[in-house]
Scaffold this motif. Structure first.
Motif, PDB file in Angstrom:
ATOM      1  N   ILE A  59      40.231 -26.027  99.159  1.00  0.00           N
ATOM      2  CA  ILE A  59      40.571 -24.655  98.776  1.00  0.00           C
ATOM      3  C   ILE A  59      39.847 -24.288  97.488  1.00  0.00           C
ATOM      4  O   ILE A  59      39.221 -23.222  97.396  1.00  0.00           O
ATOM      5  CB  ILE A  59      42.098 -24.492  98.610  1.00  0.00           C
ATOM      6  CG1 ILE A  59      42.783 -24.625  99.969  1.00  0.00           C
ATOM      7  CG2 ILE A  59      42.432 -23.150  97.944  1.00  0.00           C
ATOM      8  CD1 ILE A  59      44.294 -24.746  99.891  1.00  0.00           C
ATOM      9  N   ILE A  60      39.905 -25.158  96.511  1.00  0.00           N
ATOM     10  CA  ILE A  60      39.249 -24.906  95.224  1.00  0.00           C
ATOM     11  C   ILE A  60      37.747 -24.723  95.413  1.00  0.00           C
ATOM     12  O   ILE A  60      37.139 -23.815  94.846  1.00  0.00           O
ATOM     13  CB  ILE A  60      39.572 -26.039  94.225  1.00  0.00           C
ATOM     14  CG1 ILE A  60      41.052 -25.981  93.843  1.00  0.00           C
ATOM     15  CG2 ILE A  60      38.672 -25.961  92.996  1.00  0.00           C
ATOM     16  CD1 ILE A  60      41.560 -27.200  93.098  1.00  0.00           C
ATOM     17  N   SER A  61      37.163 -25.552  96.239  1.00  0.00           N
ATOM     18  CA  SER A  61      35.721 -25.460  96.496  1.00  0.00           C
ATOM     19  C   SER A  61      35.360 -24.147  97.191  1.00  0.00           C
ATOM     20  O   SER A  61      34.403 -23.468  96.795  1.00  0.00           O
ATOM     21  CB  SER A  61      35.284 -26.653  97.347  1.00  0.00           C
ATOM     22  OG  SER A  61      33.935 -26.529  97.691  1.00  0.00           O
ATOM     23  N   THR A  62      36.112 -23.771  98.209  1.00  0.00           N
ATOM     24  CA  THR A  62      35.830 -22.538  98.944  1.00  0.00           C
ATOM     25  C   THR A  62      35.960 -21.320  98.030  1.00  0.00           C
ATOM     26  O   THR A  62      35.100 -20.434  98.033  1.00  0.00           O
ATOM     27  CB  THR A  62      36.767 -22.387 100.151  1.00  0.00           C
ATOM     28  OG1 THR A  62      36.539 -23.486 101.035  1.00  0.00           O
ATOM     29  CG2 THR A  62      36.539 -21.080 100.882  1.00  0.00           C
ATOM     30  N   VAL A  63      37.012 -21.287  97.243  1.00  0.00           N
ATOM     31  CA  VAL A  63      37.234 -20.135  96.368  1.00  0.00           C
ATOM     32  C   VAL A  63      36.171 -20.058  95.280  1.00  0.00           C
ATOM     33  O   VAL A  63      35.601 -18.990  95.023  1.00  0.00           O
ATOM     34  CB  VAL A  63      38.645 -20.173  95.749  1.00  0.00           C
ATOM     35  CG1 VAL A  63      38.821 -19.072  94.704  1.00  0.00           C
ATOM     36  CG2 VAL A  63      39.698 -20.039  96.843  1.00  0.00           C
ATOM     37  N   SER A  64      35.858 -21.186  94.674  1.00  0.00           N
ATOM     38  CA  SER A  64      34.900 -21.150  93.559  1.00  0.00           C
ATOM     39  C   SER A  64      33.455 -21.044  94.027  1.00  0.00           C
ATOM     40  O   SER A  64      32.703 -20.188  93.537  1.00  0.00           O
ATOM     41  CB  SER A  64      35.083 -22.364  92.642  1.00  0.00           C
ATOM     42  OG  SER A  64      34.871 -23.555  93.360  1.00  0.00           O
ATOM     43  N   MET A  67      33.601 -17.865  97.502  1.00  0.00           N
ATOM     44  CA  MET A  67      34.137 -16.536  97.203  1.00  0.00           C
ATOM     45  C   MET A  67      33.689 -16.014  95.842  1.00  0.00           C
ATOM     46  O   MET A  67      33.127 -14.921  95.748  1.00  0.00           O
ATOM     47  CB  MET A  67      35.660 -16.553  97.319  1.00  0.00           C
ATOM     48  CG  MET A  67      36.122 -16.780  98.741  1.00  0.00           C
ATOM     49  SD  MET A  67      37.908 -16.952  98.867  1.00  0.00           S
ATOM     50  CE  MET A  67      38.132 -16.652 100.620  1.00  0.00           C
ATOM     51  N   LEU A  68      33.937 -16.765  94.799  1.00  0.00           N
ATOM     52  CA  LEU A  68      33.582 -16.272  93.463  1.00  0.00           C
ATOM     53  C   LEU A  68      32.075 -16.236  93.233  1.00  0.00           C
ATOM     54  O   LEU A  68      31.564 -15.292  92.631  1.00  0.00           O
ATOM     55  CB  LEU A  68      34.268 -17.102  92.377  1.00  0.00           C
ATOM     56  CG  LEU A  68      35.744 -16.783  92.167  1.00  0.00           C
ATOM     57  CD1 LEU A  68      36.375 -17.798  91.229  1.00  0.00           C
ATOM     58  CD2 LEU A  68      35.937 -15.374  91.631  1.00  0.00           C
ATOM     59  N   ASP A 118      47.142 -12.835  98.910  1.00  0.00           N
ATOM     60  CA  ASP A 118      46.616 -11.825  97.982  1.00  0.00           C
ATOM     61  C   ASP A 118      45.098 -11.732  98.075  1.00  0.00           C
ATOM     62  O   ASP A 118      44.541 -10.638  98.090  1.00  0.00           O
ATOM     63  CB  ASP A 118      47.026 -12.154  96.540  1.00  0.00           C
ATOM     64  CG  ASP A 118      48.489 -11.868  96.266  1.00  0.00           C
ATOM     65  OD1 ASP A 118      49.142 -11.194  97.100  1.00  0.00           O
ATOM     66  OD2 ASP A 118      48.995 -12.321  95.213  1.00  0.00           O
ATOM     67  N   VAL A 119      44.438 -12.864  98.138  1.00  0.00           N
ATOM     68  CA  VAL A 119      42.971 -12.892  98.217  1.00  0.00           C
ATOM     69  C   VAL A 119      42.504 -12.502  99.614  1.00  0.00           C
ATOM     70  O   VAL A 119      41.484 -11.815  99.767  1.00  0.00           O
ATOM     71  CB  VAL A 119      42.435 -14.276  97.797  1.00  0.00           C
ATOM     72  CG1 VAL A 119      40.977 -14.444  98.153  1.00  0.00           C
ATOM     73  CG2 VAL A 119      42.643 -14.484  96.289  1.00  0.00           C
ATOM     74  N   ALA A 120      43.230 -12.904 100.626  1.00  0.00           N
ATOM     75  CA  ALA A 120      42.836 -12.645 102.009  1.00  0.00           C
ATOM     76  C   ALA A 120      42.651 -11.161 102.282  1.00  0.00           C
ATOM     77  O   ALA A 120      41.790 -10.766 103.072  1.00  0.00           O
ATOM     78  CB  ALA A 120      43.854 -13.236 102.976  1.00  0.00           C
ATOM     79  N   LYS A 121      43.424 -10.325 101.623  1.00  0.00           N
ATOM     80  CA  LYS A 121      43.329  -8.870 101.815  1.00  0.00           C
ATOM     81  C   LYS A 121      41.922  -8.355 101.523  1.00  0.00           C
ATOM     82  O   LYS A 121      41.510  -7.352 102.085  1.00  0.00           O
ATOM     83  CB  LYS A 121      44.332  -8.157 100.918  1.00  0.00           C
ATOM     84  CG  LYS A 121      45.771  -8.442 101.258  1.00  0.00           C
ATOM     85  CD  LYS A 121      46.691  -7.874 100.197  1.00  0.00           C
ATOM     86  CE  LYS A 121      48.115  -8.384 100.397  1.00  0.00           C
ATOM     87  NZ  LYS A 121      48.983  -8.031  99.270  1.00  0.00           N
ATOM     88  N   MET A 122      41.210  -9.054 100.669  1.00  0.00           N
ATOM     89  CA  MET A 122      39.852  -8.627 100.307  1.00  0.00           C
ATOM     90  C   MET A 122      38.820  -9.017 101.356  1.00  0.00           C
ATOM     91  O   MET A 122      37.710  -8.511 101.342  1.00  0.00           O
ATOM     92  CB  MET A 122      39.458  -9.241  98.959  1.00  0.00           C
ATOM     93  CG  MET A 122      40.281  -8.769  97.805  1.00  0.00           C
ATOM     94  SD  MET A 122      39.823  -9.632  96.289  1.00  0.00           S
ATOM     95  CE  MET A 122      41.444  -9.927  95.609  1.00  0.00           C
ATOM     96  N   TYR A 123      39.197  -9.919 102.255  1.00  0.00           N
ATOM     97  CA  TYR A 123      38.239 -10.471 103.209  1.00  0.00           C
ATOM     98  C   TYR A 123      38.553 -10.160 104.664  1.00  0.00           C
ATOM     99  O   TYR A 123      37.722 -10.424 105.527  1.00  0.00           O
ATOM    100  CB  TYR A 123      38.146 -11.989 103.034  1.00  0.00           C
ATOM    101  CG  TYR A 123      37.632 -12.375 101.670  1.00  0.00           C
ATOM    102  CD1 TYR A 123      36.263 -12.420 101.430  1.00  0.00           C
ATOM    103  CD2 TYR A 123      38.495 -12.650 100.634  1.00  0.00           C
ATOM    104  CE1 TYR A 123      35.782 -12.747 100.175  1.00  0.00           C
ATOM    105  CE2 TYR A 123      38.025 -12.995  99.368  1.00  0.00           C
ATOM    106  CZ  TYR A 123      36.664 -13.039  99.155  1.00  0.00           C
ATOM    107  OH  TYR A 123      36.184 -13.355  97.910  1.00  0.00           O
TER     108      TYR A 123
END
Length: 125
Positions: A59-64, A67-68, A118-123
């Motif tokens: 999860i940390i890897s995917t988000v950083s 996504m970021l 919360d983040v999923a709404k953006m994707y």
């Protein structure tokens, strides 16, 4: 991080949710096995701990890294405020995943699920 232009954001969100579900299952298993006191239970608990760590790390890897680094760009937002809100939401997700690595409490899983939503709404529009 090559700019290939091939993005499947809903798939990434699904992967985040699957990783979070695995973290939750691992916590349940760790708690169930912790009182058994046998070598087999210790072995199985250790394996679940490693699994929990791996999926929280995913999860940390995917988000950083995805996504970021590749998707949260200032120019794709309508305002500075929306951009800041997006960065804050992604950071909250990173922190929730980190906390899930540290504990074996379902409250951390609830927070992780909420942060993913919360983040999923953006994707997934």
């Amino acid at each position: 991080q090559v700019p290939c232009g091939i993005f499947d954001d809903p798939v990434r969100v699904t992967q985040l949710k699957e990783d979070a579900a695995t973290v939750r299952k691992a916590m349940v298993q760790i708690n169930d096995l912790s009182g058994a006191g046998t070598a087999l239970a210790l072995n199985q608990a250790t394996r679940w701990i490693i699994t929990k760590e791996d999926h929280a790390k995913s999860i940390i890897s995917t988000v950083s890294e995805y996504m970021l680094c590749q998707r949260v760009k200032k120019e794709v937002f309508n305002s500075e405020d929306e951009y800041v809100q997006a960065v804050v939401a992604h950071h909250a997700l990173l922190q929730a995943a980190m906390k899930a690595k540290q504990v074996v409490d379902h409250v951390a899983c609830d927070a992780l699920d909420h942060a993913i939503e919360d983040v999923a709404k953006m994707y997934t529009k």
